[in-house]
Write a protein that holds these residues in place. Sequence first.
Motif, PDB file in Angstrom:
ATOM      1  N   THR A  38       0.425  -0.859   0.048  1.00 33.26           N
ATOM      2  CA  THR A  38       0.194  -0.087   0.095  1.00 33.26           C
ATOM      3  C   THR A  38       1.163   1.178  -0.326  1.00 33.26           C
ATOM      4  OG1 THR A  38       0.207   0.057   2.329  1.00 33.26           O
ATOM      5  CG2 THR A  38      -2.243  -1.010   0.791  1.00 33.26           C
ATOM      6  N   HIS A  39       0.526   2.050  -0.811  1.00 32.34           N
ATOM      7  CA  HIS A  39       1.873   3.310  -1.037  1.00 32.34           C
ATOM      8  C   HIS A  39       1.381   4.371   0.057  1.00 32.34           C
ATOM      9  CE1 HIS A  39       3.622   6.991  -3.008  1.00 32.34           C
ATOM     10  NE2 HIS A  39       3.280   6.740  -4.068  1.00 32.34           N
ATOM     11  N   ARG A  40       2.276   4.636   0.803  1.00 26.66           N
ATOM     12  CA  ARG A  40       2.195   5.587   2.416  1.00 26.66           C
ATOM     13  C   ARG A  40       1.929   6.971   1.916  1.00 26.66           C
ATOM     14  NH1 ARG A  40       1.908   2.081   6.399  1.00 26.66           N
ATOM     15  NH2 ARG A  40       2.954   3.581   7.877  1.00 26.66           N
ATOM     16  N   ALA A  41       2.596   7.220   1.063  1.00 25.94           N
ATOM     17  CA  ALA A  41       2.692   8.866   0.693  1.00 25.94           C
ATOM     18  C   ALA A  41       2.942   9.170  -0.253  1.00 25.94           C
ATOM     19  CB  ALA A  41       4.633   8.781   1.359  1.00 25.94           C
ATOM     20  N   PRO A  42       1.840   8.891  -1.291  1.00 26.83           N
ATOM     21  CA  PRO A  42       1.710   9.422  -3.058  1.00 26.83           C
ATOM     22  C   PRO A  42       1.664  10.678  -2.937  1.00 26.83           C
ATOM     23  CG  PRO A  42      -0.628   8.998  -1.812  1.00 26.83           C
ATOM     24  CD  PRO A  42       0.203   8.745  -0.629  1.00 26.83           C
ATOM     25  N   LEU A  43       2.016  11.382  -3.581  1.00 26.73           N
ATOM     26  CA  LEU A  43       1.841  13.116  -3.993  1.00 26.73           C
ATOM     27  C   LEU A  43       0.379  13.873  -3.539  1.00 26.73           C
ATOM     28  CD1 LEU A  43       4.221  13.438  -6.983  1.00 26.73           C
ATOM     29  CD2 LEU A  43       5.193  14.450  -4.646  1.00 26.73           C
ATOM     30  N   TYR A  44      -0.646  12.636  -4.654  1.00 24.22           N
ATOM     31  CA  TYR A  44      -2.230  13.238  -4.147  1.00 24.22           C
ATOM     32  C   TYR A  44      -2.529  12.843  -2.780  1.00 24.22           C
ATOM     33  CZ  TYR A  44      -6.385  15.257  -5.325  1.00 24.22           C
ATOM     34  OH  TYR A  44      -7.652  15.906  -5.610  1.00 24.22           O
ATOM     35  N   PRO A  45      -2.943  12.930  -1.762  1.00 26.34           N
ATOM     36  CA  PRO A  45      -3.606  12.332  -0.800  1.00 26.34           C
ATOM     37  C   PRO A  45      -4.100  11.491  -1.146  1.00 26.34           C
ATOM     38  CG  PRO A  45      -4.744  14.784  -1.097  1.00 26.34           C
ATOM     39  CD  PRO A  45      -3.795  14.418  -2.291  1.00 26.34           C
ATOM     40  N   HIS A  46      -4.470   9.935  -0.435  1.00 22.38           N
ATOM     41  CA  HIS A  46      -5.107   8.969  -0.828  1.00 22.38           C
ATOM     42  C   HIS A  46      -5.166   8.277   1.040  1.00 22.38           C
ATOM     43  CE1 HIS A  46      -3.833   8.692  -4.197  1.00 22.38           C
ATOM     44  NE2 HIS A  46      -4.437   7.561  -5.072  1.00 22.38           N
ATOM     45  N   THR A  47      -6.103   7.676   1.317  1.00 21.53           N
ATOM     46  CA  THR A  47      -6.546   7.789   2.457  1.00 21.53           C
ATOM     47  C   THR A  47      -6.659   5.353   2.301  1.00 21.53           C
ATOM     48  OG1 THR A  47      -7.841   9.520   3.157  1.00 21.53           O
ATOM     49  CG2 THR A  47      -8.070   7.277   4.975  1.00 21.53           C
ATOM     50  N   LEU A  48      -5.738   4.687   3.675  1.00 24.45           N
ATOM     51  CA  LEU A  48      -6.365   3.711   3.472  1.00 24.45           C
ATOM     52  C   LEU A  48      -7.535   3.183   3.940  1.00 24.45           C
ATOM     53  CD1 LEU A  48      -5.038   0.732   2.381  1.00 24.45           C
ATOM     54  CD2 LEU A  48      -3.918   0.827   4.686  1.00 24.45           C
ATOM     55  N   SER A  49      -8.575   2.261   3.719  1.00 24.27           N
ATOM     56  CA  SER A  49      -9.279   1.651   4.443  1.00 24.27           C
ATOM     57  C   SER A  49      -9.241   0.314   4.413  1.00 24.27           C
ATOM     58  CB  SER A  49     -10.349   2.860   4.414  1.00 24.27           C
ATOM     59  OG  SER A  49     -11.164   2.278   3.006  1.00 24.27           O
ATOM     60  N   VAL A  50      -9.783  -0.273   5.218  1.00 28.46           N
ATOM     61  CA  VAL A  50     -10.217  -2.202   4.960  1.00 28.46           C
ATOM     62  C   VAL A  50     -11.343  -2.122   6.061  1.00 28.46           C
ATOM     63  CG1 VAL A  50      -8.884  -4.177   6.290  1.00 28.46           C
ATOM     64  CG2 VAL A  50      -7.728  -2.279   5.933  1.00 28.46           C
ATOM     65  N   GLU A  51     -12.525  -2.734   5.578  1.00 28.50           N
ATOM     66  CA  GLU A  51     -13.066  -2.871   5.714  1.00 28.50           C
ATOM     67  C   GLU A  51     -14.011  -4.435   5.759  1.00 28.50           C
ATOM     68  OE1 GLU A  51     -16.668   0.046   6.587  1.00 28.50           O
ATOM     69  OE2 GLU A  51     -17.681  -1.532   4.533  1.00 28.50           O
ATOM     70  N   VAL A  52     -14.384  -5.062   6.330  1.00 30.18           N
ATOM     71  CA  VAL A  52     -14.984  -6.201   6.953  1.00 30.18           C
ATOM     72  C   VAL A  52     -16.773  -6.294   7.391  1.00 30.18           C
ATOM     73  CG1 VAL A  52     -15.181  -8.660   7.577  1.00 30.18           C
ATOM     74  CG2 VAL A  52     -12.899  -7.322   7.339  1.00 30.18           C
ATOM     75  N   ARG A  53     -16.907  -7.076   5.801  1.00 30.30           N
ATOM     76  CA  ARG A  53     -18.751  -7.282   6.224  1.00 30.30           C
ATOM     77  C   ARG A  53     -19.656  -8.672   6.230  1.00 30.30           C
ATOM     78  NH1 ARG A  53     -21.955  -2.093   4.055  1.00 30.30           N
ATOM     79  NH2 ARG A  53     -20.213  -0.275   4.271  1.00 30.30           N
ATOM     80  N   THR A  54     -20.643  -8.999   6.186  1.00 29.69           N
ATOM     81  CA  THR A  54     -21.213  -9.680   6.385  1.00 29.69           C
ATOM     82  C   THR A  54     -22.444  -9.652   5.260  1.00 29.69           C
ATOM     83  OG1 THR A  54     -19.461 -11.411   7.917  1.00 29.69           O
ATOM     84  CG2 THR A  54     -22.108 -12.352   7.325  1.00 29.69           C
ATOM     85  N   LYS A  55     -22.729 -10.614   4.416  1.00 30.58           N
ATOM     86  CA  LYS A  55     -23.705  -9.587   3.107  1.00 30.58           C
ATOM     87  C   LYS A  55     -25.170 -10.797   3.576  1.00 30.58           C
ATOM     88  CE  LYS A  55     -22.900  -7.574  -0.433  1.00 30.58           C
ATOM     89  NZ  LYS A  55     -22.894  -5.671   0.241  1.00 30.58           N
ATOM     90  N   VAL A  56     -26.635 -10.402   3.738  1.00 28.14           N
ATOM     91  CA  VAL A  56     -26.902 -11.064   4.032  1.00 28.14           C
ATOM     92  C   VAL A  56     -27.925 -10.742   2.768  1.00 28.14           C
ATOM     93  CG1 VAL A  56     -29.507 -11.902   5.152  1.00 28.14           C
ATOM     94  CG2 VAL A  56     -26.334 -11.818   5.877  1.00 28.14           C
ATOM     95  N   PRO A  57     -28.268 -11.093   2.377  1.00 26.24           N
ATOM     96  CA  PRO A  57     -29.706 -11.109   1.410  1.00 26.24           C
ATOM     97  C   PRO A  57     -30.322 -10.823   1.630  1.00 26.24           C
ATOM     98  CG  PRO A  57     -29.136 -13.068   0.031  1.00 26.24           C
ATOM     99  CD  PRO A  57     -28.391 -12.782   2.105  1.00 26.24           C
ATOM    100  N   GLY A  58     -31.308  -9.437   1.178  1.00 27.66           N
ATOM    101  CA  GLY A  58     -33.067  -8.828   2.217  1.00 27.66           C
ATOM    102  C   GLY A  58     -32.401  -8.137   3.307  1.00 27.66           C
TER     103      GLY A  58
END
Length: 309
Positions: A38-58
Amino acid sequence: MPFLPISNLPNGKPSVKIFFNGLIILRSPDGQTCFVETHRAPLYPHTLSVEVRTKVPGRPDVILLRHFGHLPGPDPGLSIRVESIAANPPAPVPSAMYKYVPSASFDPIHPTGNEQDEDFRWVVNLEASHFHGQPLTVDTTKSRPGGVMGGVIDGVIDSGVYYFYTAQLKKEQIEVVQGHTPKSPLASIATLIGAYLYLDDETEAVVTCRASGGDHVLRLERPDVAAGVSHEIYIDNSPLFEDPVQGGSHSELVEYYRVITGVPKDKRFNLTFPGVAPLAAGAALKGSAKFNLFGSVRIPCMSITLDGP
């Protein structure tokens, strides 16, 4: 050995889907480990995010883990592995990193029209023959702590069998320039990379995410895939709040060459999308145009791979 080629994805629905977007380099040095640089210091600002979800229909998604910002040391800051819960204590299972390549031949410059959208070779691979055609070096001081999937890292055995594929494509001609020299255009590129992970009743996926308060360990049991239940993991390193004017004028490959070392400026590649100009200052996006930003023709903020010539 890079990612291992496989011509068919497993039958059935995956237990876990993993998606990569933004300034991320995926590479596998041995076919058993996937480094998520993961690029940690780009010239143009980016933000690392990590997300875990459980998906249930409906039903609304159940958010199990959410992290924003850099992953603190020591490396790795994020790991995904599979363990056998039949063992006591739980033990790692064999590891393999597969890439979906459904046909022997593939030409992103002159496709025949029979290519599949999920083919991993649509991903921008800067080591491929139509780019540099040779192994490239990553300055890991600028990309770690990042993530890892599989393999042996810092004495911790991570494991699992993963199937990497293309999750989204931009099907239009993309101009390629090396230095100031035009090269053959690409017919399409992947703007999102996916990976499937299949669990059984005796295995579970273990996600470890390092934050300032310590390690957060999340154990994902096999979901009821027959009922449409699944787990999804999102690893994103893209702009958190995007200015469409600035976003339309910056290049992601410029950012990648700040992490990939040893490539002279006149040998570096750039990608542009014909007919898509930055918005005028003060212009407002309306309706569906708002969703034409991230990973789009305006902002090609895509993850790439270094997967050998």
